[in-house]
Design a protein around this motif. Sequence first.
Motif, PDB file in Angstrom:
ATOM      1  N   ILE A 118       0.819  -1.242  -0.081  1.00  0.00           N
ATOM      2  CA  ILE A 118      -0.054   0.036   0.036  1.00  0.00           C
ATOM      3  C   ILE A 118       0.712   1.292  -0.050  1.00  0.00           C
ATOM      4  CG2 ILE A 118      -1.860   1.265   1.267  1.00  0.00           C
ATOM      5  CD1 ILE A 118      -2.373  -1.448   2.650  1.00  0.00           C
ATOM      6  N   LEU A 119       0.425   2.247  -0.868  1.00  0.00           N
ATOM      7  CA  LEU A 119       1.292   3.476  -1.010  1.00  0.00           C
ATOM      8  C   LEU A 119       0.493   4.670  -0.540  1.00  0.00           C
ATOM      9  CD1 LEU A 119       3.912   4.808  -2.103  1.00  0.00           C
ATOM     10  CD2 LEU A 119       3.089   4.682  -4.323  1.00  0.00           C
ATOM     11  N   VAL A 120       0.642   5.287   0.354  1.00  0.00           N
ATOM     12  CA  VAL A 120      -0.159   6.518   0.621  1.00  0.00           C
ATOM     13  C   VAL A 120       0.659   7.596   0.643  1.00  0.00           C
ATOM     14  CG1 VAL A 120      -1.427   7.445   2.550  1.00  0.00           C
ATOM     15  CG2 VAL A 120      -1.251   4.970   2.540  1.00  0.00           C
ATOM     16  N   GLN A 121       0.046   8.691  -0.079  1.00  0.00           N
ATOM     17  CA  GLN A 121       0.716   9.855  -0.358  1.00  0.00           C
ATOM     18  C   GLN A 121      -0.213  11.089   0.027  1.00  0.00           C
ATOM     19  OE1 GLN A 121       1.862   8.842  -4.472  1.00  0.00           O
ATOM     20  NE2 GLN A 121       3.788   9.992  -4.125  1.00  0.00           N
ATOM     21  N   ASN A 122       0.018  11.905   0.720  1.00  0.00           N
ATOM     22  CA  ASN A 122      -0.735  12.836   1.436  1.00  0.00           C
ATOM     23  C   ASN A 122      -0.567  14.283   0.940  1.00  0.00           C
ATOM     24  OD1 ASN A 122      -2.102  11.226   3.354  1.00  0.00           O
ATOM     25  ND2 ASN A 122       0.247  11.373   4.549  1.00  0.00           N
ATOM     26  N   LYS A 123      -1.440  15.166   0.340  1.00  0.00           N
ATOM     27  CA  LYS A 123      -1.263  16.472   0.148  1.00  0.00           C
ATOM     28  C   LYS A 123      -1.814  17.278   1.070  1.00  0.00           C
ATOM     29  CE  LYS A 123      -2.693  19.350  -3.652  1.00  0.00           C
ATOM     30  NZ  LYS A 123      -3.389  19.265  -5.316  1.00  0.00           N
ATOM     31  N   ILE A 124      -0.782  18.226   1.587  1.00  0.00           N
ATOM     32  CA  ILE A 124      -1.424  19.050   2.770  1.00  0.00           C
ATOM     33  C   ILE A 124      -1.365  20.633   2.250  1.00  0.00           C
ATOM     34  CG2 ILE A 124      -0.857  19.946   5.001  1.00  0.00           C
ATOM     35  CD1 ILE A 124       0.355  16.852   5.475  1.00  0.00           C
ATOM     36  N   ILE A 125      -2.570  21.240   2.213  1.00  0.00           N
ATOM     37  CA  ILE A 125      -2.398  22.539   1.802  1.00  0.00           C
ATOM     38  C   ILE A 125      -2.804  23.429   3.081  1.00  0.00           C
ATOM     39  CG2 ILE A 125      -3.697  24.312   0.314  1.00  0.00           C
ATOM     40  CD1 ILE A 125      -4.056  22.220  -1.671  1.00  0.00           C
TER      41      ILE A 125
END
Length: 252
Positions: free
Chosen positions: A115-122
Amino acid sequence: MQQYELIQLEEVTSTQTYLIDKDESLALQEFTTVYTNKQTLGRGQGTNKWESEKGKNISFSFLLRPTFLNPSNQYLITKIISLAIVEVLQDYGIENVKIKWPNDIYVNENKICGILVQNKIIGNELSAVYVGIGININQTKFSFALNPTSFFLEMKKEYSKEEVFQACMQRIISLYEEFKTGKLNNIDKKYLNNLLFLNQKRKYEYNGKLIEAEIKDINEYGHLVLEGRELDSKEEKPSVFVAELRELKFLF
Ligand code: BTN
């Protein structure tokens, strides 16, 4: 059955890269999913590659928008996704399914799912989480992967990839919706109960040194809490320490 936007591609470099690029240009709906039969540049954690034989396995990525969640709690998403996959595999009758911290799914000591989890935080908002999942279904021979297994290797029969994929999406959506509405309890406890090598004395490489330690807990940032000692050190007494992903290597 929950509906979601599904983009099916015969072949793509990586469903993860495709989803992220599409979201950048089109601002996709939550749960939009990209599914393919073949990735030519499948990505794993960090700089790892993800190997998968054409047409044998499932590879998909989907988008979540957990704007209700403080970014410091982002690791909860990884926990929920991992638990959903464990439950699906158990429903298929696969035994000894465990989560290898932080987000691989193992059967005994063999990897069946990454599982690959990539977060985008703005600002202070978790505006997107891109989750990529690869599950080995009907593949029997692997050339690169370390200690791999598949549904076929475990259960000695072929499975419908589409059916497993749908089961995963339904379980993920339902756990995530429960979480969103505050109805999903004991996530930390459930994750810990399903953790590979919990409370077992094992050897690991920690910052390049050989240690013997037991996994004791996961802290609020998703880091591993271990109790153990360096094997080459004169210090006999075990100590408790925290390991981040890049610091700890499992030895199989
Ligand atoms: C890992 O084990 O390191 C994570 C592997 C994740 C593989 C999946 S397959 C679908 C999605 N697209 C990618 O390129 N990678 C993820």
